[in-house]
Design an enzyme around this catalytic site. Sequence first.
Site, PDB file in Angstrom:
ATOM      1  N   SER A   1       6.461 -28.250 -90.242  1.00  0.00           N
ATOM      2  CA  SER A   1       5.676 -29.463 -89.969  1.00  0.00           C
ATOM      3  C   SER A   1       5.653 -29.945 -88.522  1.00  0.00           C
ATOM      4  CB  SER A   1       6.161 -30.604 -90.866  1.00  0.00           C
ATOM      5  OG  SER A   1       5.628 -30.458 -92.139  1.00  0.00           O
TER       6      SER A   1
ATOM      7  N   LYS B   1       6.789 -40.029 -85.419  1.00  0.00           N
ATOM      8  CA  LYS B   1       6.173 -39.812 -86.736  1.00  0.00           C
ATOM      9  C   LYS B   1       6.656 -40.922 -87.669  1.00  0.00           C
ATOM     10  CE  LYS B   1       6.056 -35.921 -90.065  1.00  0.00           C
ATOM     11  NZ  LYS B   1       6.617 -34.563 -90.287  1.00  0.00           N
TER      12      LYS B   1
ATOM     13  N   SER C   1       2.909 -31.333 -91.203  1.00  0.00           N
ATOM     14  CA  SER C   1       2.625 -32.724 -91.486  1.00  0.00           C
ATOM     15  C   SER C   1       2.710 -33.656 -90.282  1.00  0.00           C
ATOM     16  CB  SER C   1       3.585 -33.234 -92.545  1.00  0.00           C
ATOM     17  OG  SER C   1       4.911 -33.244 -92.044  1.00  0.00           O
TER      18      SER C   1
END
Lengths: 107, 531
Positions: free
Chosen positions: B195, B95, B171
Amino acid sequence: MPQEKITPQVFQRLVNLAAFDLSPAESEYLRRELNNQLVSIEILESISIDAEVEAAAHGVPYPPERSPAFRADEWITDPHRADILAQAPEMEDGYIVVPDIAQEELE
Amino acid sequence: MTFADTSAHKIARLVRSGKVSAVEILESHLERVKAVDGRSGVLEPSPITAEDKEKVHAFITLTEESARAQAQEIDAMVANGENPGPLAGVPFTAKDIFTVKGVPSTAASKILSNYRAPYTATAVQRVLDAGGILLGKVNLDEFTYGSSSESSAFKPAPRNPWDTSKVTGGSSGGSAAAVAVGAGALSLGTDTGGSIRHPASFCGTVGMKPTYGRVSRYGLIAFGSSLDCPGPLARNVTDAALLLQAMAGPDRHDSTAATVPVPDYLAELEKGVRGMRIGLSPDFFRVTYFDADTGEIRERAIPEDIKAAIESVAGYLAQLGADIITDIPMPHTKYGIPTYFVISRVEASSNLHRFDGVKYGYRAEQSFADLREMYRLTRGEAFGEQPKLRILMGIYVSAAQFQKQYYQLALRARALMRQDFETIFDPAGDYKLDALLTPTVPSTAFPIGGVYGDTVLMQYSDQFTVTTNHAGIPGLSIPAGFDGNALPIGAQLLGPDFTEGRLLRIARAYECVTEHEAWRAKRPPVVEKYG
């Protein structure tokens, strides 16, 4: 809807503290969402919390056996000095350049 | 089927044995990325084309060349009779909230769009040291602020591989989407309010938020420092265990990384669930939501498909010898989101003051009257609406005149959420649970644009995951079938501090017993069509 807590005046104060330049449309959206979030937060006032319940700064306890020992208090030169300074938007002679710092008379 | 569909543990075995080269594995994954991902996210706005709408857009930066060099190094080690490590030749993504030396680390924000980190996050470095090959950095909500990955400043935002008109969740949406389509067998995500688990649920992958302190936060671009947890995403439980094994452990760079020994997760994985006590709570089978018209908080039952899926998981675990205990009270679950609105905002606001256009990152390009104007223009221009909202709320609720009313109250509510879990997991208590089984999210993936903009409704999507972050305990989301619209459903397992191994073991037992069910063989339509 309940009365707005974040009035345009309160909002402007927050925006100044946050150091944002905002468009009118952005301001309108952000102020509306802040007020909606605050209404959602109000539910917390209905919780019954015993007086002895203390604030929890984090969930997992950190007893000494789980916590790393303090490191020796000594200087370690960072090996990435040049890489770090190279990230600055404006540099001159090894110094980071910024616009004038406004002077304010404190009352 | 190609190596892009092969599990991480099989890839590592093949590479270590010299049967397949790391380069061959990598090329197969790069081919998959090119086939299904479409164009990577970029800052410059451009219209979303019909082709864009059919692809996944998981990536911000594809590190193709450095990945080839890494793969060649792994192959050289194998040729020399050396062991490249437990993740030998396994392509993974990170990420774009983890720093990686020399690679753009953007947090999906314009304010860090030109930032190249001078160091690599501990979790990423450990995966590289274990032989993993970094395929690239993947997209997310800006600074992780969201539950759909739509708030990224880098467009196109990720799209759900099971239906590209739907969001990936967030996320860590790029991570979940990348893993689901075989663009890397593994991904490193972060979980502050759900997330990792939320997008894992929406994209049909495994995702784990470890105990706070299990994995070092060094090198994470911080959101909520008392809540943030890096963790693994994978297509199966064994791979998630393998990745966590590599990431976990103490770190001299992070004083909150606990000095608790890391168990051998793989050794425990196949031991089954016989005799375990697994709970179901009615508080995780009803949805709390905010009615913007009346300003009231309302409740309703979760969708029938999701309820049935979780009950089916419980049924299988019971067949395998677990005791399923119903009616477990978790009375403070409904306070999770309001509490999060306060704590996470205060921490985010504090963390985001460092981005000022002075030391690194973006600076607005005009000339300025003074420093203050430079701050305002830079931050006004380069933060999106979601970071701005969090900063403003954080300042408001931590103001001297309100902090007792909001921040102190939220910290005490957090203690109650922790107590809920301590009560049900207490070995000497009334319930003596080994784990709690819940839905991960109270819905399946929603349409792109369907919720975005309504920040309260979006946040309530995290209501079953967020109490875990307040309490600091571990949580694991696993695929548990599909709803009537062919969208994945996630089941969540929660356990006491540092019981990641137990949660993985329960998940693995369920995975084994459902191995031959038809839904397990499904692949995302975008892979069937383009892969």
